[in-house]
Design a protein around this motif. Structure first.
Motif, PDB file in Angstrom:
ATOM      1  N   GLU A 132      44.104 -32.297 -10.887  1.00  0.00           N
ATOM      2  CA  GLU A 132      43.911 -33.163  -9.702  1.00  0.00           C
ATOM      3  C   GLU A 132      44.085 -34.622 -10.077  1.00  0.00           C
ATOM      4  OE1 GLU A 132      40.938 -30.809 -10.061  1.00  0.00           O
ATOM      5  OE2 GLU A 132      42.522 -29.518  -9.258  1.00  0.00           O
ATOM      6  N   ARG A 133      43.529 -34.956 -11.222  1.00  0.00           N
ATOM      7  CA  ARG A 133      43.616 -36.351 -11.646  1.00  0.00           C
ATOM      8  C   ARG A 133      45.068 -36.726 -11.985  1.00  0.00           C
ATOM      9  NH1 ARG A 133      39.798 -38.260 -16.413  1.00  0.00           N
ATOM     10  NH2 ARG A 133      38.140 -38.244 -14.880  1.00  0.00           N
ATOM     11  N   PHE A 134      45.767 -35.801 -12.631  1.00  0.00           N
ATOM     12  CA  PHE A 134      47.175 -36.042 -12.958  1.00  0.00           C
ATOM     13  C   PHE A 134      47.947 -36.348 -11.680  1.00  0.00           C
ATOM     14  CE2 PHE A 134      51.542 -34.819 -13.805  1.00  0.00           C
ATOM     15  CZ  PHE A 134      51.784 -35.382 -15.046  1.00  0.00           C
ATOM     16  N   LYS A 135      47.651 -35.568 -10.670  1.00  0.00           N
ATOM     17  CA  LYS A 135      48.308 -35.747  -9.372  1.00  0.00           C
ATOM     18  C   LYS A 135      47.962 -37.131  -8.805  1.00  0.00           C
ATOM     19  CE  LYS A 135      50.273 -34.502  -5.697  1.00  0.00           C
ATOM     20  NZ  LYS A 135      51.108 -33.729  -4.997  1.00  0.00           N
ATOM     21  N   GLU A 136      46.685 -37.498  -8.908  1.00  0.00           N
ATOM     22  CA  GLU A 136      46.263 -38.805  -8.402  1.00  0.00           C
ATOM     23  C   GLU A 136      46.976 -39.946  -9.133  1.00  0.00           C
ATOM     24  OE1 GLU A 136      42.026 -39.922  -8.821  1.00  0.00           O
ATOM     25  OE2 GLU A 136      41.750 -38.101  -7.604  1.00  0.00           O
ATOM     26  N   MET A 137      47.080 -39.804 -10.457  1.00  0.00           N
ATOM     27  CA  MET A 137      47.651 -40.896 -11.253  1.00  0.00           C
ATOM     28  C   MET A 137      49.161 -41.006 -11.097  1.00  0.00           C
ATOM     29  SD  MET A 137      45.394 -40.530 -14.701  1.00  0.00           S
ATOM     30  CE  MET A 137      45.677 -42.110 -15.427  1.00  0.00           C
ATOM     31  N   THR A 138      49.808 -39.869 -10.913  1.00  0.00           N
ATOM     32  CA  THR A 138      51.276 -39.890 -10.810  1.00  0.00           C
ATOM     33  C   THR A 138      51.727 -39.841  -9.351  1.00  0.00           C
ATOM     34  OG1 THR A 138      51.383 -37.486 -10.907  1.00  0.00           O
ATOM     35  CG2 THR A 138      51.571 -38.642 -13.009  1.00  0.00           C
ATOM     36  N   ARG A 139      50.826 -39.639  -8.461  1.00  0.00           N
ATOM     37  CA  ARG A 139      51.006 -39.477  -7.013  1.00  0.00           C
ATOM     38  C   ARG A 139      51.829 -38.231  -6.645  1.00  0.00           C
ATOM     39  NH1 ARG A 139      52.225 -45.305  -6.745  1.00  0.00           N
ATOM     40  NH2 ARG A 139      50.379 -46.471  -6.138  1.00  0.00           N
ATOM     41  N   THR A 140      52.912 -37.949  -7.389  1.00  0.00           N
ATOM     42  CA  THR A 140      53.761 -36.806  -7.000  1.00  0.00           C
ATOM     43  C   THR A 140      53.931 -35.778  -8.124  1.00  0.00           C
ATOM     44  OG1 THR A 140      55.677 -38.035  -7.744  1.00  0.00           O
ATOM     45  CG2 THR A 140      55.178 -38.189  -5.406  1.00  0.00           C
ATOM     46  N   GLY A 141      53.327 -36.038  -9.300  1.00  0.00           N
ATOM     47  CA  GLY A 141      53.593 -35.164 -10.453  1.00  0.00           C
ATOM     48  C   GLY A 141      52.756 -33.892 -10.450  1.00  0.00           C
ATOM     49  N   ARG A 142      53.268 -32.855 -11.122  1.00  0.00           N
ATOM     50  CA  ARG A 142      52.514 -31.605 -11.284  1.00  0.00           C
ATOM     51  C   ARG A 142      52.265 -31.384 -12.760  1.00  0.00           C
ATOM     52  NH1 ARG A 142      54.507 -26.675 -10.526  1.00  0.00           N
ATOM     53  NH2 ARG A 142      56.582 -27.468 -10.052  1.00  0.00           N
ATOM     54  N   LEU A 143      50.987 -31.306 -13.133  1.00  0.00           N
ATOM     55  CA  LEU A 143      50.635 -31.179 -14.545  1.00  0.00           C
ATOM     56  C   LEU A 143      51.214 -29.902 -15.169  1.00  0.00           C
ATOM     57  CD1 LEU A 143      48.996 -32.188 -16.993  1.00  0.00           C
ATOM     58  CD2 LEU A 143      47.076 -30.832 -16.140  1.00  0.00           C
ATOM     59  N   SER A 144      51.157 -28.782 -14.429  1.00  0.00           N
ATOM     60  CA  SER A 144      51.608 -27.508 -15.008  1.00  0.00           C
ATOM     61  C   SER A 144      53.086 -27.592 -15.397  1.00  0.00           C
ATOM     62  CB  SER A 144      51.376 -26.358 -14.025  1.00  0.00           C
ATOM     63  OG  SER A 144      52.019 -26.647 -12.808  1.00  0.00           O
ATOM     64  N   GLN A 145      53.860 -28.306 -14.595  1.00  0.00           N
ATOM     65  CA  GLN A 145      55.298 -28.448 -14.876  1.00  0.00           C
ATOM     66  C   GLN A 145      55.512 -29.248 -16.165  1.00  0.00           C
ATOM     67  OE1 GLN A 145      57.038 -30.735 -11.727  1.00  0.00           O
ATOM     68  NE2 GLN A 145      59.155 -30.365 -12.372  1.00  0.00           N
ATOM     69  N   VAL A 146      54.716 -30.312 -16.333  1.00  0.00           N
ATOM     70  CA  VAL A 146      54.858 -31.146 -17.528  1.00  0.00           C
ATOM     71  C   VAL A 146      54.391 -30.376 -18.768  1.00  0.00           C
ATOM     72  CG1 VAL A 146      54.034 -33.253 -18.654  1.00  0.00           C
ATOM     73  CG2 VAL A 146      54.662 -33.287 -16.227  1.00  0.00           C
ATOM     74  N   MET A 147      53.290 -29.635 -18.636  1.00  0.00           N
ATOM     75  CA  MET A 147      52.810 -28.881 -19.814  1.00  0.00           C
ATOM     76  C   MET A 147      53.809 -27.798 -20.206  1.00  0.00           C
ATOM     77  SD  MET A 147      48.735 -28.820 -19.104  1.00  0.00           S
ATOM     78  CE  MET A 147      48.010 -28.541 -20.669  1.00  0.00           C
ATOM     79  N   ALA A 148      54.408 -27.152 -19.221  1.00  0.00           N
ATOM     80  CA  ALA A 148      55.446 -26.151 -19.537  1.00  0.00           C
ATOM     81  C   ALA A 148      56.626 -26.849 -20.217  1.00  0.00           C
ATOM     82  CB  ALA A 148      55.890 -25.447 -18.257  1.00  0.00           C
ATOM     83  N   GLY A 149      56.917 -28.062 -19.795  1.00  0.00           N
ATOM     84  CA  GLY A 149      58.011 -28.837 -20.409  1.00  0.00           C
ATOM     85  C   GLY A 149      57.697 -29.178 -21.863  1.00  0.00           C
TER      86      GLY A 149
END
Ligand code: SF4
Length: 334
Positions: A132-149
């Motif tokens: 949730e916080r990742f989303k708040e900080m990036t406004r549009t980002g998805r943490l799961s996508q970045v971690m998979a990356g």
């Protein structure tokens, strides 16, 4: 305009610093809208103002011929530019180390082709491990996508992968230890960065959010001893080792530990502005030269050599004043 063959082609400024590292922004666009980087509604540059992939390649090649040993591609998010892989292959074939700073959103698909194209190192920005916080900080980002990356990049085996986290009080300073644990578990490095005051963002008070590298280090030392090392990359990180891991912890401290005296780098924005310093507006318009004299690499090199005289001694950041730099981070190139 022929180069005087008696002149050495190394790039040296008035303070005796050799420039052997360039950061090239390949786009001002991004699929995220991080709160410290962009306003919510950004207007991006029209295409004709942006260097073409061929022009960026010419700039890279001119710098390598002038002794540059390391090139970092930045953005915005470099991997969202259409056909960027063609540029990466061309730059990957030059005689210089190639690194990319990315938000990680495209790595699941792109990690193998980046490696094949000659990318040596990746810096992946990740400021929170809380979805949730990742989303708040990036406004549009998805943490799961970045971690998979990040997993995909680790699996491909780049020579070095580093996570970059900007730590801000009251926003993510409680995640410092989690980020260290995550870096250790993934076998990658992690650098903690003091926020830089670029561009005015109304809902964000920088002085209040400022968290110094020393404060971050104290948090880590509650769990791990940190041993200073003399290891350096060509960037401004100061590194520490920990027991029982190859992962290193780095600190990038533009406020508390001014690193200007060792500065070895310049930036080129996606509009072709050669920026001599992150914290000052001194710049030279390379796009004008590229478009007025296409294919005249020697002329371009002369302009670059001359520009070194403009490189200022140091930056001045003051958290309490309005930023002296009005460019946003995505315009500056990370
Ligand atoms: S910080 Fe990076 S990921 Fe975030 S909006 Fe800016 S360019 Fe995109």
């Amino acid at each position: 305009m022929p180069i005087n063959k008696n002149e050495t082609k190394a790039l040296v400024d008035r303070f005796g610093r050799t420039v052997d590292y360039i950061r090239l922004s390949v786009t001002d666009r991004c699929d995220f809208r991080c709160v410290y980087c962009m306003g919510e509604d950004m207007t991006f540059l029209p295409h004709k103002e942006v260097l073409s992939l061929e022009e960026i390649e010419q700039v890279a090649s001119a710098f390598v011929d002038l002794g540059v040993k390391k090139i970092r591609l930045t953005g915005g998010e470099p991997l969202v530019r259409r056909e960027v892989i063609k540029l990466i292959r061309a730059i990957g074939a030059l005689d210089a180390e190639l690194a990319i700073t990315t938000n990680g959103s495209q790595l699941v698909q792109m990690a193998p082709e980046l490696k094949a194209a000659g990318v040596d190192r990746l810096n992946i920005s990740i400021d929170s491990l809380n979805p949730e916080r990742f989303k708040e900080m990036t406004r549009t980002g998805r943490l799961s996508q970045v971690m998979a990356g990040i997993d995909a990049a680790v699996a491909v085996g780049f020579s070095r992968i580093k996570l970059n986290a900007v730590i801000m009080k009251g926003r993510n300073d409680d995640e410092v230890l989690d980020l260290v644990e995550y870096a250790r578990a993934s076998g990658v490095d992690v650098s903690f960065i003091e926020e830089m005051p670029l561009g005015h963002i109304s809902e964000h008070d920088r002085a209040e959010a400022y968290c110094s590298s020393d404060e971050v280090r104290e948090i880590i030392e509650q769990r791990y001893s940190l041993y200073p090392t003399t290891e350096r990359t060509s960037g401004p990180s100061r590194y520490y080792r920990m027991d029982k891991t190859e992962s290193r912890v780095g600190f990038i401290s533009p406020h508390s530990h001014n690193f200007c005296s060792e500065c070895n780098r310049v930036r080129v924005t996606v509009e072709g502005r050669l920026l001599l310093c992150l914290g000052n507006e001194h710049s030279v318009d390379l796009r004008e030269i590229l478009r007025r004299y296409p294919d005249d690499i020697e002329r371009l090199q002369q302009v670059i050599i001359k520009a070194m005289d403009l490189k200022p001694e140091k930056h001045e950041f003051d958290l309490d004043d309005e930023p002296q730099i009005v460019r946003f981070m995505n315009m500056t190139g990370g």
